[in-house]
Design a protein around this motif. Structure first.
Motif, PDB file in Angstrom:
ATOM      1  N   ASP A  29      49.034  45.562  48.713  1.00  9.31           N
ATOM      2  CA  ASP A  29      49.489  44.883  47.500  1.00  9.31           C
ATOM      3  C   ASP A  29      51.011  44.951  47.461  1.00  9.31           C
ATOM      4  O   ASP A  29      51.588  46.041  47.359  1.00  9.31           O
ATOM      5  CB  ASP A  29      48.877  45.561  46.269  1.00  9.31           C
ATOM      6  CG  ASP A  29      49.195  44.804  44.985  1.00  9.31           C
ATOM      7  OD1 ASP A  29      50.241  44.115  44.940  1.00  9.31           O
ATOM      8  OD2 ASP A  29      48.405  44.891  44.029  1.00  9.31           O
ATOM      9  N   GLU A  55      58.114  39.919  49.254  1.00 11.88           N
ATOM     10  CA  GLU A  55      58.165  40.862  48.123  1.00 11.88           C
ATOM     11  C   GLU A  55      57.876  42.288  48.604  1.00 11.88           C
ATOM     12  O   GLU A  55      58.537  43.255  48.209  1.00 11.88           O
ATOM     13  CB  GLU A  55      57.132  40.463  47.055  1.00 11.88           C
ATOM     14  CG  GLU A  55      57.202  41.339  45.836  1.00 11.88           C
ATOM     15  CD  GLU A  55      56.119  41.021  44.784  1.00 11.88           C
ATOM     16  OE1 GLU A  55      56.377  41.268  43.611  1.00 11.88           O
ATOM     17  OE2 GLU A  55      55.027  40.516  45.152  1.00 11.88           O
ATOM     18  N   THR A 153      32.296  50.213  46.306  1.00  9.46           N
ATOM     19  CA  THR A 153      32.836  50.651  47.601  1.00  9.46           C
ATOM     20  C   THR A 153      34.321  50.291  47.622  1.00  9.46           C
ATOM     21  O   THR A 153      34.663  49.105  47.603  1.00  9.46           O
ATOM     22  CB  THR A 153      32.122  49.948  48.770  1.00  9.46           C
ATOM     23  OG1 THR A 153      30.737  49.827  48.470  1.00  9.46           O
ATOM     24  CG2 THR A 153      32.310  50.705  50.076  1.00  9.46           C
ATOM     25  N   LEU A 185      33.571  42.075  53.406  1.00 19.25           N
ATOM     26  CA  LEU A 185      35.041  42.122  53.387  1.00 19.25           C
ATOM     27  C   LEU A 185      35.590  43.286  54.214  1.00 19.25           C
ATOM     28  O   LEU A 185      36.751  43.684  54.036  1.00 19.25           O
ATOM     29  CB  LEU A 185      35.555  42.197  51.940  1.00 19.25           C
ATOM     30  CG  LEU A 185      35.147  41.026  51.035  1.00 19.25           C
ATOM     31  CD1 LEU A 185      35.638  41.238  49.606  1.00 19.25           C
ATOM     32  CD2 LEU A 185      35.660  39.692  51.566  1.00 19.25           C
TER      33      LEU A 185
HETATM   34  C1  LIG Z   1      35.578  39.139  45.008  1.00 22.07           C
HETATM   35  C2  LIG Z   1      36.246  40.285  45.660  1.00 22.07           C
HETATM   36  O1  LIG Z   1      35.604  41.154  46.182  1.00 22.07           O
HETATM   37  N1  LIG Z   1      37.567  40.292  45.608  1.00 22.07           N
HETATM   38  C3  LIG Z   1      38.354  41.279  46.333  1.00 22.07           C
HETATM   39  C4  LIG Z   1      39.464  40.545  47.030  1.00 22.07           C
HETATM   40  O2  LIG Z   1      40.210  39.926  46.014  1.00 22.07           O
HETATM   41  P1  LIG Z   1      40.928  38.566  46.226  1.00 22.07           P
HETATM   42  O3  LIG Z   1      40.548  37.975  47.536  1.00 22.07           O
HETATM   43  O4  LIG Z   1      40.720  37.726  45.001  1.00 22.07           O
HETATM   44  O5  LIG Z   1      42.440  39.039  46.236  1.00 22.07           O
HETATM   45  P2  LIG Z   1      43.666  38.113  45.900  1.00 22.07           P
HETATM   46  O6  LIG Z   1      44.039  38.321  44.482  1.00 22.07           O
HETATM   47  O7  LIG Z   1      43.401  36.736  46.398  1.00 22.07           O
HETATM   48  O8  LIG Z   1      44.794  38.796  46.771  1.00 22.07           O
HETATM   49  C5  LIG Z   1      44.815  38.719  48.187  1.00 22.07           C
HETATM   50  C6  LIG Z   1      45.657  39.845  48.707  1.00 22.07           C
HETATM   51  O9  LIG Z   1      46.989  39.727  48.179  1.00 22.07           O
HETATM   52  C7  LIG Z   1      47.393  40.947  47.609  1.00 22.07           C
HETATM   53  N2  LIG Z   1      48.352  40.663  46.538  1.00 22.07           N
HETATM   54  C8  LIG Z   1      47.954  40.098  45.375  1.00 22.07           C
HETATM   55  C9  LIG Z   1      48.874  39.830  44.375  1.00 22.07           C
HETATM   56  C10 LIG Z   1      50.227  40.147  44.586  1.00 22.07           C
HETATM   57  O10 LIG Z   1      51.107  39.944  43.738  1.00 22.07           O
HETATM   58  N3  LIG Z   1      50.577  40.707  45.768  1.00 22.07           N
HETATM   59  C11 LIG Z   1      49.676  40.971  46.750  1.00 22.07           C
HETATM   60  O11 LIG Z   1      50.035  41.499  47.794  1.00 22.07           O
HETATM   61  C12 LIG Z   1      46.109  41.602  47.142  1.00 22.07           C
HETATM   62  O12 LIG Z   1      46.255  43.026  47.040  1.00 22.07           O
HETATM   63  C13 LIG Z   1      45.167  41.218  48.277  1.00 22.07           C
HETATM   64  O13 LIG Z   1      45.310  42.128  49.341  1.00 22.07           O
HETATM   65  O14 LIG Z   1      40.288  41.430  47.737  1.00 22.07           O
HETATM   66  C14 LIG Z   1      40.896  42.432  46.906  1.00 22.07           C
HETATM   67  C15 LIG Z   1      41.764  43.303  47.801  1.00 22.07           C
HETATM   68  O15 LIG Z   1      41.080  43.682  48.920  1.00 22.07           O
HETATM   69  C16 LIG Z   1      39.802  43.256  46.217  1.00 22.07           C
HETATM   70  O16 LIG Z   1      40.399  44.232  45.404  1.00 22.07           O
HETATM   71  C17 LIG Z   1      38.944  42.316  45.380  1.00 22.07           C
HETATM   72  O17 LIG Z   1      37.913  43.029  44.754  1.00 22.07           O
HETATM   73  C18 LIG Z   1      37.841  42.799  43.329  1.00 22.07           C
HETATM   74  C19 LIG Z   1      38.648  43.890  42.609  1.00 22.07           C
HETATM   75  C20 LIG Z   1      36.417  42.873  42.812  1.00 22.07           C
HETATM   76  O18 LIG Z   1      36.196  42.868  41.632  1.00 22.07           O
HETATM   77  N4  LIG Z   1      35.443  42.912  43.641  1.00 22.07           N
HETATM   78  C21 LIG Z   1      34.063  43.043  43.186  1.00 22.07           C
HETATM   79  C22 LIG Z   1      33.386  41.703  42.981  1.00 22.07           C
HETATM   80  C23 LIG Z   1      33.332  43.856  44.246  1.00 22.07           C
HETATM   81  O19 LIG Z   1      33.827  44.085  45.337  1.00 22.07           O
HETATM   82  N5  LIG Z   1      32.133  44.303  43.905  1.00 22.07           N
HETATM   83  C24 LIG Z   1      31.356  45.068  44.829  1.00 22.07           C
HETATM   84  C25 LIG Z   1      29.912  45.059  44.436  1.00 22.07           C
HETATM   85  C26 LIG Z   1      29.517  45.876  43.235  1.00 22.07           C
HETATM   86  C27 LIG Z   1      28.018  45.863  42.990  1.00 22.07           C
HETATM   87  O20 LIG Z   1      27.227  46.206  43.898  1.00 22.07           O
HETATM   88  O21 LIG Z   1      27.633  45.477  41.881  1.00 22.07           O
HETATM   89  C28 LIG Z   1      31.952  46.483  44.901  1.00 22.07           C
HETATM   90  O22 LIG Z   1      31.828  47.109  45.969  1.00 22.07           O
HETATM   91  O23 LIG Z   1      32.517  46.937  43.917  1.00 22.07           O
END
Ligand SMILES: CC(=O)N[C@H]1[C@@H](OP(=O)(O)OP(=O)(O)OC[C@H]2O[C@@H](n3ccc(=O)[nH]c3=O)[C@H](O)[C@@H]2O)O[C@H](CO)[C@@H](O)[C@@H]1O[C@H](C)C(=O)N[C@@H](C)C(=O)N[C@H](CCC(=O)O)C(=O)O
Ligand SMILES: Nc1ncnc2c1ncn2[C@@H]1O[C@H](COP(=O)(O)OP(=O)(O)OP(=O)(O)O)[C@@H](O)[C@H]1O
Length: 491
Positions: A29, A55, A153, A185
């Motif tokens: 991030d 950034e 996870t 992922l």
């Molecule tokens: C749908 C999903 O899994 N999304 C994950 C995904 O988010 P994303 O692809 O939308 O991330 P993004 O906002 O597009 O950002 C892309 C990259 O740019 C980075 N970034 C973003 C903004 C910024 O200003 N600068 C920056 O560098 C982010 O840190 C990321 O590395 O990649 C992110 C970074 O790896 C994860 O944190 C995020 O999990 C979010 C928090 C989430 O809510 N996930 C849930 C759905 C999830 O994983 N659930 C499972 C299942 C639970 C169950 O069994 O019920 C879990 O294991 O929790």
């Protein structure tokens, strides 16, 4: 750690700069300020981390790991790999001295049951004097201290850090709830699992996986990463499919079940609302088991924990005592108020299957009515509609009266959620009322309840917040119930 060591045993191209430098931290991030860090560019669902490299560099990154070409100042090292999520997991493992080499890691996957299996198994392993950590929905537990986490996870960078903390504090085991998101992922990639457990598969998370086949394949990946044993629920049709798929695997498959032929099974099951007892049959012996959670699902979940314990050489006495020691699990069939025949139960049932099974557990023991308070969390797609329909149907068929409310609607359209859920109840001839405010819905359930009724608050379980739009508000079902019961008078 030297950048060259962080990249050990990986395939990559050095696009510019040097590997001969020390890295203080791995970050994904760009907003995190950290000098001498390695920034990993993730192509996300909402934005592209490659666009944030500049950034990250301003915030202290001296090297970036990419899967696309980018332009950054000359002094910054650029390393290119095929897939940055997969590489991030390897880099994180290297950076933390590959902690899964030093600890027995057991992964639990499946739509429902992971959390209770980790509780059962941790208690058994503790009873056998094995120090055991947990990474799962309720948080991460190291040295019996709970560290709150957002995801079931965590991302590989955090996961490997937790594993290292466990390894250096002499934990023997780590139990990880492995979500399908984490497999898809690559959050658990490059982690060595001794044992994998598969519970069941029913529709959920289809916003990510699109089809049940894709969802199944994501889960099935775990069983190609194990070294010692794969433990599969033979009662589940996807479990049967997995058993078939693993027929030629070098890793031993052990099955458990109640209805289908299995290596570990239960007979003479006696149910009560307070708990369950049964005779356990293993390939080697039989034994009496007592657990303090009611219903078939917890017989099944305890069998999974038993099979995992057995395959790791744990004696039956530790298994019996360990299981009996689990008195309750936060938000899993948790009685938050009880007086005479009247009970209020909080449960994390948030899928059609879980809801049906949980109401079915209650049915034989409730003299009056089962009053269900529930909402549906799902996106606006066809799969989301199916989930709203499915949970609405279960409410109509299994509960005596439903109060339809909100779960965590997040940014999904509340009108559609309520309409599709209540339409499903109506079509299936169920009785219901709609009260969107969840606190008021719970208060109403208590207001209309009678002495022999049971109120089931389904969907939020252990959660202590509700997410509506972008706002996350404090929300404790236990506190709401306790307050409302203070003034309750039964007719
Ligand atoms: C749908 C999903 O899994 N999304 C994950 C995904 O988010 P994303 O692809 O939308 O991330 P993004 O906002 O597009 O950002 C892309 C990259 O740019 C980075 N970034 C973003 C903004 C910024 O200003 N600068 C920056 O560098 C982010 O840190 C990321 O590395 O990649 C992110 C970074 O790896 C994860 O944190 C995020 O999990 C979010 C928090 C989430 O809510 N996930 C849930 C759905 C999830 O994983 N659930 C499972 C299942 C639970 C169950 O069994 O019920 C879990 O294991 O929790
Ligand atoms: N074996 C099972 N089969 C079907 N439903 C189950 C089973 N075990 C538990 N459930 C139901 O699913 C709910 C969630 O259980 P649990 O927290 O153990 O699942 P989980 O796999 O950890 O889910 P999540 O990853 O969403 O937290 C329980 O509250 C219960 O209603």
């Amino acid at each position: 750690m030297r950048l060259s060591n962080i990249l050990k045993d990986m395939e990559y191209d050095l696009v510019q700069g040097t590997l001969d430098q020390d890295i203080s931290e791995i970050i994904f991030d760009s907003r995190i300020k950290q000098t001498n860090s390695l920034f990993i560019c993730i192509s996300g669902f909402t934005l592209d981390g490659h666009d944030k490299a500049e950034e990250a560099i301003q915030n202290g990154a001296v090297a970036v790991l990419v899967e696309k070409d980018i332009h950054v100042p000359n002094g910054v090292t650029v390393i290119k790999v095929e897939n940055t999520r997969n590489a991030m997991a390897k880099v994180a493992s290297n950076f933390n001295d590959n902690p899964s080499d030093d600890i027995n890691v057991i992964g639990i996957t499946g739509t429902n049951g992971k959390t209770s299996i980790t509780h059962f198994l941790k208690s058994i392993l503790n009873e056998a004097n094995h120090k055991t950590g947990v990474i799962g929905t309720l948080g991460t537990v190291i040295d019996d201290e709970l560290i709150p986490t957002n995801n079931t996870t965590p991302e590989s960078v955090d996961l490997q850090k937790f594993l290292k903390d466990m390894a250096i504090t002499d934990h023997d085991y780590c139990l990880i709830e492995v979500s399908s998101h984490s497999l898809q992922l690559k959050r658990v990639a490059h982690t060595k699992f001794s044992t994998g457990i598969f519970t069941n598969l029913s529709p959920d998370h289809l916003e990510l996986h699109k089809t049940m086949d894709e969802y199944f394949e994501a889960k099935a990946q775990l069983f190609t990463m194990t070294e010692k044993a794969n433990i599969i629920n033979a009662d589940d049709i996807y479990g049967q499919r997995l058993i078939e798929q693993l027929r030629d695997s070098n890793v031993k498959t052990l099955t458990y079940g109640i209805h289908e032929k299995a290596d570990f099974y239960a007979s003479d099951i006696e149910y009560s609302l307070e708990g369950t007892s049964y005779t356990l049959h293993t390939p080697f012996e039989t034994a009496k088991i007592n657990i303090h959670l009611p219903g078939e699902i917890y017989v099944s979940n305890s069998l999974a924990a038993i099979a995992a314990a057995y395959s790791n050489g744990i004696a039956i006495e530790a298994i019996q005592t360990g299981l009996a020691n689990v008195s309750n699990i936060d938000g899993r069939f948790e009685t938050v108020y009880s007086s005479g025949n009247f009970n209020v139960i909080v449960d994390f049932a948030h899928t059609e299957d879980a809801l049906q099974k949980t109401i079915s557990i209650l049915k034989p023991f409730v003299k009056g009515n089962i009053i269900l308070v529930f909402g549906v969390y799902a996106d606006m797609s066809e799969n989301g509609r199916d989930k709203r329909y499915g949970m609405g149907r279960v409410a109509a068929e299994y509960a005596d009266f439903s109060i339809v409310t909100l779960d965590n609607p997040k940014n999904h359209d509340i009108e559609t959620i309520m309409k599709e859920t209540t339409d499903a109840i109506e079509r299936n001839k169920g009785k219901f009322i709609e009260i969107r405010d969840r606190e008021k819905a719970i208060q109403y359930a208590i207001e209309i309840s009678e002495q022999d009724d049971c109120i089931l608050l389904a969907g939020k379980g252990h959660e202590t917040t509700q997410v509506i739009g972008d706002e996350e508000i404090y929300f404790s079902e236990k506190e709401i119930v306790q307050k409302a019961m203070e003034t309750k008078v039964f007719q």
